[in-house]
Design an enzyme around this catalytic site. Structure first.
Site, PDB file in Angstrom:
ATOM      1  N   ASN A 264      60.326  31.273 -13.512  1.00  0.00           N
ATOM      2  CA  ASN A 264      61.247  31.127 -12.381  1.00  0.00           C
ATOM      3  C   ASN A 264      61.665  29.658 -12.357  1.00  0.00           C
ATOM      4  OD1 ASN A 264      62.477  30.862  -9.897  1.00  0.00           O
ATOM      5  ND2 ASN A 264      60.626  31.284  -8.695  1.00  0.00           N
TER       6      ASN A 264
ATOM      7  N   LYS B 111      63.812  28.188 -10.568  1.00  0.00           N
ATOM      8  CA  LYS B 111      64.190  27.684  -9.229  1.00  0.00           C
ATOM      9  C   LYS B 111      65.478  26.861  -9.321  1.00  0.00           C
ATOM     10  CE  LYS B 111      59.378  28.025  -7.958  1.00  0.00           C
ATOM     11  NZ  LYS B 111      58.255  27.556  -7.176  1.00  0.00           N
TER      12      LYS B 111
ATOM     13  N   HIS C 140      60.241  36.065  -2.708  1.00  0.00           N
ATOM     14  CA  HIS C 140      59.584  34.837  -3.139  1.00  0.00           C
ATOM     15  C   HIS C 140      59.228  33.989  -1.920  1.00  0.00           C
ATOM     16  CE1 HIS C 140      58.817  30.913  -4.833  1.00  0.00           C
ATOM     17  NE2 HIS C 140      58.487  31.565  -5.934  1.00  0.00           N
TER      18      HIS C 140
ATOM     19  N   GLU D 138      59.460  30.979  -1.253  1.00  0.00           N
ATOM     20  CA  GLU D 138      60.477  30.020  -0.784  1.00  0.00           C
ATOM     21  C   GLU D 138      61.597  30.737  -0.033  1.00  0.00           C
ATOM     22  OE1 GLU D 138      60.775  28.227  -4.648  1.00  0.00           O
ATOM     23  OE2 GLU D 138      58.694  27.629  -4.353  1.00  0.00           O
TER      24      GLU D 138
ATOM     25  N   GLU E 282      51.441  35.750  -5.315  1.00  0.00           N
ATOM     26  CA  GLU E 282      51.552  34.300  -5.351  1.00  0.00           C
ATOM     27  C   GLU E 282      51.056  33.709  -4.029  1.00  0.00           C
ATOM     28  OE1 GLU E 282      54.842  32.991  -8.275  1.00  0.00           O
ATOM     29  OE2 GLU E 282      55.848  33.611  -6.442  1.00  0.00           O
TER      30      GLU E 282
ATOM     31  N   GLY F 283      53.348  25.418  -6.601  1.00  0.00           N
ATOM     32  CA  GLY F 283      53.841  24.052  -6.733  1.00  0.00           C
ATOM     33  C   GLY F 283      52.873  22.990  -6.240  1.00  0.00           C
TER      34      GLY F 283
ATOM     35  N   SER G 109      50.897  27.678  -9.591  1.00  0.00           N
ATOM     36  CA  SER G 109      50.279  26.656 -10.444  1.00  0.00           C
ATOM     37  C   SER G 109      49.626  27.240 -11.700  1.00  0.00           C
ATOM     38  CB  SER G 109      49.295  25.797  -9.645  1.00  0.00           C
ATOM     39  OG  SER G 109      49.979  25.127  -8.595  1.00  0.00           O
TER      40      SER G 109
HETATM   41  P1  PGA Z   1      54.575  27.166  -9.656  1.00  0.00           P
HETATM   42  O1  PGA Z   1      55.584  28.222  -8.979  1.00  0.00           O
HETATM   43  O2  PGA Z   1      54.170  27.740 -10.983  1.00  0.00           O
HETATM   44  O3  PGA Z   1      55.375  25.894  -9.791  1.00  0.00           O
HETATM   45  O4  PGA Z   1      53.420  27.025  -8.724  1.00  0.00           O
HETATM   46  C1  PGA Z   1      55.360  29.601  -9.075  1.00  0.00           C
HETATM   47  C2  PGA Z   1      56.458  30.357  -8.372  1.00  0.00           C
HETATM   48  O5  PGA Z   1      56.914  29.921  -7.306  1.00  0.00           O
HETATM   49  O6  PGA Z   1      56.923  31.431  -8.843  1.00  0.00           O
END
Ligand code: PGA
Length: 249
Positions: free
Chosen positions: A10, A12, A94, A96, A164, A170, A210
């Protein structure tokens, strides 16, 4: 039941046109068999990334979608538009979208059903916030987010759940192997109740948060972890491909 692992990146709101094409090219070149591999670039690069990964097994994904077919929805993108540029899977729910953009469960549910009804692979993201985990509500939260999906979704091959934990996205702080396995097993059990056991056994549950080359072998070896949804580590072909090889086992 053997489920083919699915590793998806992803991207983003990252990359630019040149970087997106270079990254897609490097991933397509390094793609190996035995694992499903997908990348979800920003909308504006979907079409050109599609050209780079055409004729390769890498699946094109979209990070978001709107549920209506067409019309006066300024700024939005429909399922048919995504299909038109070769998209095969779409993320919904997601963290976010939920927590930065305030998408409601109702909106997320409509988006998810539009993706499924359009014949695409639905990657539905669920996961608890730190305060929800600390309050002992992890199972309740993921169960509620799973219930955004209805029995209209019947083909397990076109449903992927991405677990997640919000506190792991992140932050550099991934769930431990045991924490991930515990929630993945719970999710599979909840799906068995909501649909049936055969369906639950066939649906892939990705871990995200992560995920990186160092922790991928342990997490991906868990019996109910069927792949990963990767943010930060998906922005470098080398780290993404090293997670793909970890998924090969
Ligand atoms: P990350 O994001 O690997 O940077 O933690 C995962 C995601 O949001 O799908």
């Amino acid at each position: 039941m053997t489920r083919k692992k699915f590793i998806a990146g992803n991207w983003k709101m990252n990359t630019n046109r040149a970087i997106a094409l270079e990254l897609a090219n490097a991933i397509a070149k390094g793609a190996v068999g035995g694992v499903d591999i997908g990348i979800a670039p920003p909308f504006v690069y979907l079409d050109s990334v599609r050209a780079v990964i055409a004729e390769t097994p890498v699946l094109l994904g979209a990070q978001d979608v709107y549920f209506e077919k067409s019309g006066a929805f300024t700024g939005e993108i429909s399922v048919d538009m995504l299909k038109d540029v070769g998209v095969k899977f779409v993320l919904t729910g997601h963290s976010e979208r939920r927590h930065v953009f305030g998408e409601s469960a109702e909106l997320i549910s409509k988006k998810a059903h539009a993706v499924y009804a359009g014949g695409l692979i639905l990657v539905h993201c669920i996961g608890e916030k730190l305060e929800e985990r600390d309050a002992g509500n992890t199972f309740k939260v993921v169960q509620g987010q799973l219930e955004e999906l209805t029995n209209q979704i019947q083909d397990p091959a076109r449903l992927v759940i991405a677990y997640e934990p919000v506190w792991a996205i992140g932050t550099g702080r991934n769930a431990t192997d045991a924490q991930a396995q515990e929630v993945h097993a719970y999710i599979r059990g909840a799906m068995a109740k909501q649909w049936n056991k055969d369906f639950a056994d066939a649906v892939r549950i990705q871990y995200g948060g992560s995920l990186k080359p160092e922790n991928a072998p342990g997490l991906l070896a868990q019996p109910d972890v069927d792949g990963g949804l990767i943010g930060g580590a998906a922005l470098k072909a080398e780290s993404f491909l090293s997670i793909v090889s970890a998924a090969q086992g």
